[in-house]
Design a protein around this motif. Structure first.
Motif, short mmCIF file in Angstrom:
data_model
loop_
_atom_site.label_atom_id
_atom_site.label_comp_id
_atom_site.label_asym_id
_atom_site.label_seq_id
_atom_site.Cartn_x
_atom_site.Cartn_y
_atom_site.Cartn_z
N CYS A 86 0.67 -1.46 0.12
CA CYS A 86 0.21 0.20 0.16
C CYS A 86 0.56 1.15 0.41
O CYS A 86 1.71 1.79 1.23
CB CYS A 86 -0.66 0.31 1.15
N PRO A 87 0.67 2.22 -0.53
CA PRO A 87 1.30 2.91 -1.39
C PRO A 87 1.62 3.98 0.26
O PRO A 87 2.64 4.72 0.83
CB PRO A 87 1.42 4.20 -2.49
N ASN A 114 -3.99 0.96 8.12
CA ASN A 114 -2.42 1.34 6.47
C ASN A 114 -1.74 1.62 6.68
O ASN A 114 -1.10 2.61 6.43
CB ASN A 114 -3.45 2.10 5.16
N CYS A 171 -3.95 8.42 -0.04
CA CYS A 171 -3.76 7.56 -1.31
C CYS A 171 -4.06 7.84 -2.13
O CYS A 171 -4.41 8.39 -2.46
CB CYS A 171 -5.21 7.10 -0.67
N GLU A 199 -10.90 8.78 2.06
CA GLU A 199 -9.35 8.69 1.47
C GLU A 199 -9.39 10.11 0.82
O GLU A 199 -7.84 9.91 0.33
CB GLU A 199 -8.83 6.93 1.51
N CYS A 259 -6.78 0.78 -7.56
CA CYS A 259 -5.95 0.87 -6.66
C CYS A 259 -4.54 -1.19 -7.32
O CYS A 259 -5.67 -1.87 -7.41
CB CYS A 259 -6.00 0.41 -5.88
FE1 SF4 Z 1 -3.95 1.23 0.20
FE2 SF4 Z 1 -5.61 3.28 -1.21
FE3 SF4 Z 1 -4.84 0.67 -2.82
FE4 SF4 Z 1 -6.05 1.11 -0.25
S1 SF4 Z 1 -6.83 1.76 -1.95
S2 SF4 Z 1 -4.35 -0.10 -0.05
S3 SF4 Z 1 -4.88 2.65 0.59
S4 SF4 Z 1 -3.00 2.75 -2.35
#
Ligand code: SF4
Ligand code: 13P
Length: 301
Positions: A86-87, A114, A171, A199, A259
């Motif tokens: 997860c960035p 997260n 995010c 988010e 994502c």
């Molecule tokens: Fe991470 Fe955003 Fe993907 Fe959720 S949607 S896993 S916060 S990068």
């Protein structure tokens, strides 16, 4: 191999290994369909803590599988693709958190789930998007530090009288949904209700009628009398929304709300994961214990 052949093999191996498959609401539709349970971060951490299976195959991103390991350290926790990170979680590590704390000494730290296990271990309590406001309200302090999501942090600040000092994470997927996209979608579908994940940027959140976690959105839509919804979050959620409410209309405000990490888990990788018992999540015992206190604190609230 066809989807039904892969599914059959997964079911057989799952029984053989005494495994349970957990999937996040952003997973590919076919992955959600073979899961024993699909849900949001809070529900998935509860399921991971409760299950009596020996093996948990976690279809989500790395911090979610780590959370499952922290709550069930005696179980084997597998993630079908170890590169599904997860960035946002990667925007803060333990050293950066210690530095942030030293700039604001004595303040409690609320860590969005997260985050990596090492960041949770340095935090006082965790939260998810489903309970962030409640967790912040539960703390005996007027000012709190919130890491890493500045968007969720600013949403929480708007819902409480406490002062919330946020870290600068975000995010990338949710931030690609722009307020102009939402305004355009509202113009095209004036009857539609706008639902958004916290988010999203504050200007998108300000345009929303309802702000919820992913499962909160699913519950809201199911019980709503409205027929049309503009859905401001990762598009994987549309799978469940359409299954639950086939007679309702859903509009995606942006072509960019994907994502890429959530989409790294495929049905084939779930099968290989069970075949090869890969990729196992391992964490040092002391980190598990410290991080567990922060997650259990959240679950208790
Ligand atoms: Fe991470 Fe955003 Fe993907 Fe959720 S949607 S896993 S916060 S990068
Ligand atoms: P939820 O806890 O609402 O499912 O969100 C998790 C997540 O990663 C959102 O981007």
């Amino acid at each position: 191999m066809s989807i039904s052949e892969i599914t059959e093999k997964i079911q057989a191996l799952k029984a053989e290994r005494n495994a349970v498959i957990l999937a996040h609401n952003y997973q590919l539709g076919e992955v959600q369909d073979i899961a024993d349970f699909a849900g949001d971060s809070l529900e998935l951490s509860r399921k991971a803590a409760e299950t009596d299976a020996a093996v948990i195959v976690f279809c989500g991103v790395h911090f979610m599988a780590e959370t499952a390991k922290i709550l069930s350290p005696e179980k084997t926790v597998l993630i079908p693709d170890p590169h599904a990170g997860c960035p946002m979680a990667d925007m803060i590590n333990a050293e950066q958190l210690r530095e942030f704390k030293s700039q604001h000494p004595g303040l409690p730290v609320v860590a969005y789930v997260n985050t990596s296990a090492e960041v949770k271990a340095e935090s006082d309590i965790c939260c998810t998007s489903a309970n962030a406001v409640r967790i912040v309200e539960s703390l005996d302090a007027d000012t709190i530090l919130f890491v890493p999501d500045k968007s969720l942090g600013s949403y929480v600040a708007s819902k409480t009288n406490k002062k919330v000092i946020t870290y600068c994470g975000f995010c990338p997927t949710h931030h690609r949904i722009l307020s102009q996209d939402v305004v355009r979608a509202k113009r095209a579908h004036p009857e539609a209700i706008v639902i958004a994940h916290p988010e999203c940027t504050p200007d998108v959140v300000a345009l929303a009628d309802v702000v919820e976690s992913t499962s909160g959105m699913i519950r809201f839509v199911k019980s709503s009398d409205a027929r049309e919804f503009i859905v401001c979050t990762e598009r994987g959620i549309l799978h469940r929304l359409k299954l639950d409410s086939p007679d309702k209309q859903f509009y995606n405000p942006s072509p960019l709300n994907i994502c890429p990490n959530m989409k790294k888990i495929t049905l084939e990788k779930v099968l290989w994961s069970l075949q090869d018992m890969q990729y196992e999540i391992t964490l040092p015992q002391d980190m598990i214990e410290k991080a567990r206190a922060a997650i259990e604190g959240m679950i208790a609230v």
